[in-house]
Design an enzyme around this catalytic site. Structure first.
Site, PDB file in Angstrom:
ATOM      1  N   CYS A  62      43.399-109.926  36.764  1.00 35.28           N
ATOM      2  CA  CYS A  62      42.929-109.854  38.081  1.00 35.28           C
ATOM      3  C   CYS A  62      43.225-111.318  38.635  1.00 35.28           C
ATOM      4  O   CYS A  62      43.822-112.298  38.063  1.00 35.28           O
ATOM      5  CB  CYS A  62      41.801-109.527  38.727  1.00 35.28           C
ATOM      6  SG  CYS A  62      40.398-110.261  37.834  1.00 35.28           S
ATOM      7  N   ASN A 122      39.382-113.053  37.035  1.00 33.08           N
ATOM      8  CA  ASN A 122      38.669-112.665  35.934  1.00 33.08           C
ATOM      9  C   ASN A 122      37.452-112.718  35.671  1.00 33.08           C
ATOM     10  O   ASN A 122      36.550-112.919  34.436  1.00 33.08           O
ATOM     11  CB  ASN A 122      39.391-113.519  34.580  1.00 33.08           C
ATOM     12  CG  ASN A 122      39.256-112.969  33.143  1.00 33.08           C
ATOM     13  OD1 ASN A 122      39.077-113.602  32.046  1.00 33.08           O
ATOM     14  ND2 ASN A 122      39.181-111.544  33.172  1.00 33.08           N
ATOM     15  N   CYS A 130      35.310-110.294  38.092  1.00 31.50           N
ATOM     16  CA  CYS A 130      35.032-109.200  38.833  1.00 31.50           C
ATOM     17  C   CYS A 130      35.907-107.947  38.219  1.00 31.50           C
ATOM     18  O   CYS A 130      35.249-107.167  37.387  1.00 31.50           O
ATOM     19  CB  CYS A 130      35.224-109.268  40.260  1.00 31.50           C
ATOM     20  SG  CYS A 130      34.104-110.758  41.166  1.00 31.50           S
ATOM     21  N   ARG A 131      36.856-107.702  38.652  1.00 31.78           N
ATOM     22  CA  ARG A 131      37.827-106.431  38.283  1.00 31.78           C
ATOM     23  C   ARG A 131      38.117-106.621  37.102  1.00 31.78           C
ATOM     24  O   ARG A 131      37.940-105.371  36.471  1.00 31.78           O
ATOM     25  CB  ARG A 131      38.802-106.419  39.302  1.00 31.78           C
ATOM     26  CG  ARG A 131      38.408-105.935  40.717  1.00 31.78           C
ATOM     27  CD  ARG A 131      39.549-106.417  41.825  1.00 31.78           C
ATOM     28  NE  ARG A 131      39.810-107.719  41.836  1.00 31.78           N
ATOM     29  CZ  ARG A 131      40.983-108.400  42.403  1.00 31.78           C
ATOM     30  NH1 ARG A 131      41.614-107.404  43.150  1.00 31.78           N
ATOM     31  NH2 ARG A 131      41.328-109.426  42.398  1.00 31.78           N
ATOM     32  N   SER A 132      38.837-107.537  36.546  1.00 30.51           N
ATOM     33  CA  SER A 132      39.512-107.420  35.260  1.00 30.51           C
ATOM     34  C   SER A 132      38.445-107.094  33.888  1.00 30.51           C
ATOM     35  O   SER A 132      38.873-106.504  33.136  1.00 30.51           O
ATOM     36  CB  SER A 132      40.668-108.313  35.013  1.00 30.51           C
ATOM     37  OG  SER A 132      39.947-109.675  34.962  1.00 30.51           O
ATOM     38  N   ASP A 135      39.490-106.208  45.809  1.00 28.84           N
ATOM     39  CA  ASP A 135      38.475-107.241  45.252  1.00 28.84           C
ATOM     40  C   ASP A 135      37.338-107.243  45.957  1.00 28.84           C
ATOM     41  O   ASP A 135      36.952-107.168  47.269  1.00 28.84           O
ATOM     42  CB  ASP A 135      39.202-108.722  45.785  1.00 28.84           C
ATOM     43  CG  ASP A 135      38.600-109.742  45.281  1.00 28.84           C
ATOM     44  OD1 ASP A 135      37.431-109.637  44.410  1.00 28.84           O
ATOM     45  OD2 ASP A 135      39.097-110.878  45.274  1.00 28.84           O
TER      46      ASP A 135
HETATM   47  P1  4NP Z   1      38.315-111.209  40.573  1.00 26.83           P
HETATM   48  O1  4NP Z   1      37.419-111.508  42.016  1.00 26.83           O
HETATM   49  O2  4NP Z   1      39.794-111.507  40.808  1.00 26.83           O
HETATM   50  O3  4NP Z   1      38.104-109.481  40.602  1.00 26.83           O
HETATM   51  O4  4NP Z   1      37.672-111.670  39.529  1.00 26.83           O
HETATM   52  C1  4NP Z   1      37.430-112.850  42.450  1.00 26.83           C
HETATM   53  C2  4NP Z   1      36.676-113.847  41.803  1.00 26.83           C
HETATM   54  C3  4NP Z   1      36.815-115.010  42.318  1.00 26.83           C
HETATM   55  C4  4NP Z   1      37.596-115.372  43.234  1.00 26.83           C
HETATM   56  C5  4NP Z   1      38.615-114.432  43.996  1.00 26.83           C
HETATM   57  C6  4NP Z   1      38.392-113.141  43.358  1.00 26.83           C
HETATM   58  N1  4NP Z   1      37.541-116.669  43.701  1.00 26.83           N
HETATM   59  O5  4NP Z   1      38.425-116.925  44.919  1.00 26.83           O
HETATM   60  O6  4NP Z   1      36.915-117.507  43.250  1.00 26.83           O
END
Ligand code: 4NP
Length: 155
Positions: free
Chosen positions: A9, A12, A14-16, A124
């Protein structure tokens, strides 16, 4: 020889990591040996544990992901893993750019494996409500079940 799967994702955190946890759980349930990891296309959260809301939803499903640490995807990942799954279309676009010419991994959009969800991304949840993490968990669990079926019965 067991298959290897990498989920990617943006952050790294939240989703992955939730996809990684869901596949570990589904593979264990099925008695299937799979090597599983996750990474982000971005580098902001390298070395960080998953978002506390991601940790909470995993814990509600009996899984402790507090020991996971963020890392950024590398070109080597395309040689090391059999499958690289992008959590959304933006991640897929970035991964296509990062993929080295000698990369052997099959690169796919994760939800393409879930009937009726082809072409869609896992939303997200980072900037949204806590409930978004339950939606993420449902999505990645459905995908993890589909991956286990695919690995057991390759077509
Ligand atoms: P992820 O979510 O891609 O599912 O881990 C996010 C976590 C942090 C950020 C964006 C998306 N960020 O902009 O810091």
């Amino acid at each position: 020889m067991s298959a290897s799967v990498l989920f990617v994702c943006l952050g790294n955190i939240c989703r992955s990591p939730l996809a990684e946890a869901a596949l570990r759980a589904e593979a264990a349930r099925a008695g299937l040996a799979v090597e599983v990891d996750s990474a982000g296309t971005g580098d902001w959260h390298v070395g960080s544990p998953p978002d506390r809301r991601a940790q909470a939803v995993a814990r509600r499903h009996g899984i402790d992901i507090s020991g996971y640490r963020g890392r950024q995807v590398t070109a080597e990942d395309f040689r090391r893993f059999d499958y690289v799954f992008a959590l959304d279309g933006e991640n897929l676009k970035n991964l296509r750019r990062l993929r080295p010419s000698d990369g052997t991994a099959e690169l796919r959009l994760l939800m393409d494996l879930v009937p009726g969800r082809e072409g869609s991304g896992v939303t997200d949840p980072y900037f949204g409500e806590d409930a978004g993490f339950d939606v993420t968990w449902d999505d990645v669990t459905r995908a993890a079940k589909a991956i286990v079926e695919r690995l057991r019965d390759p077509r």
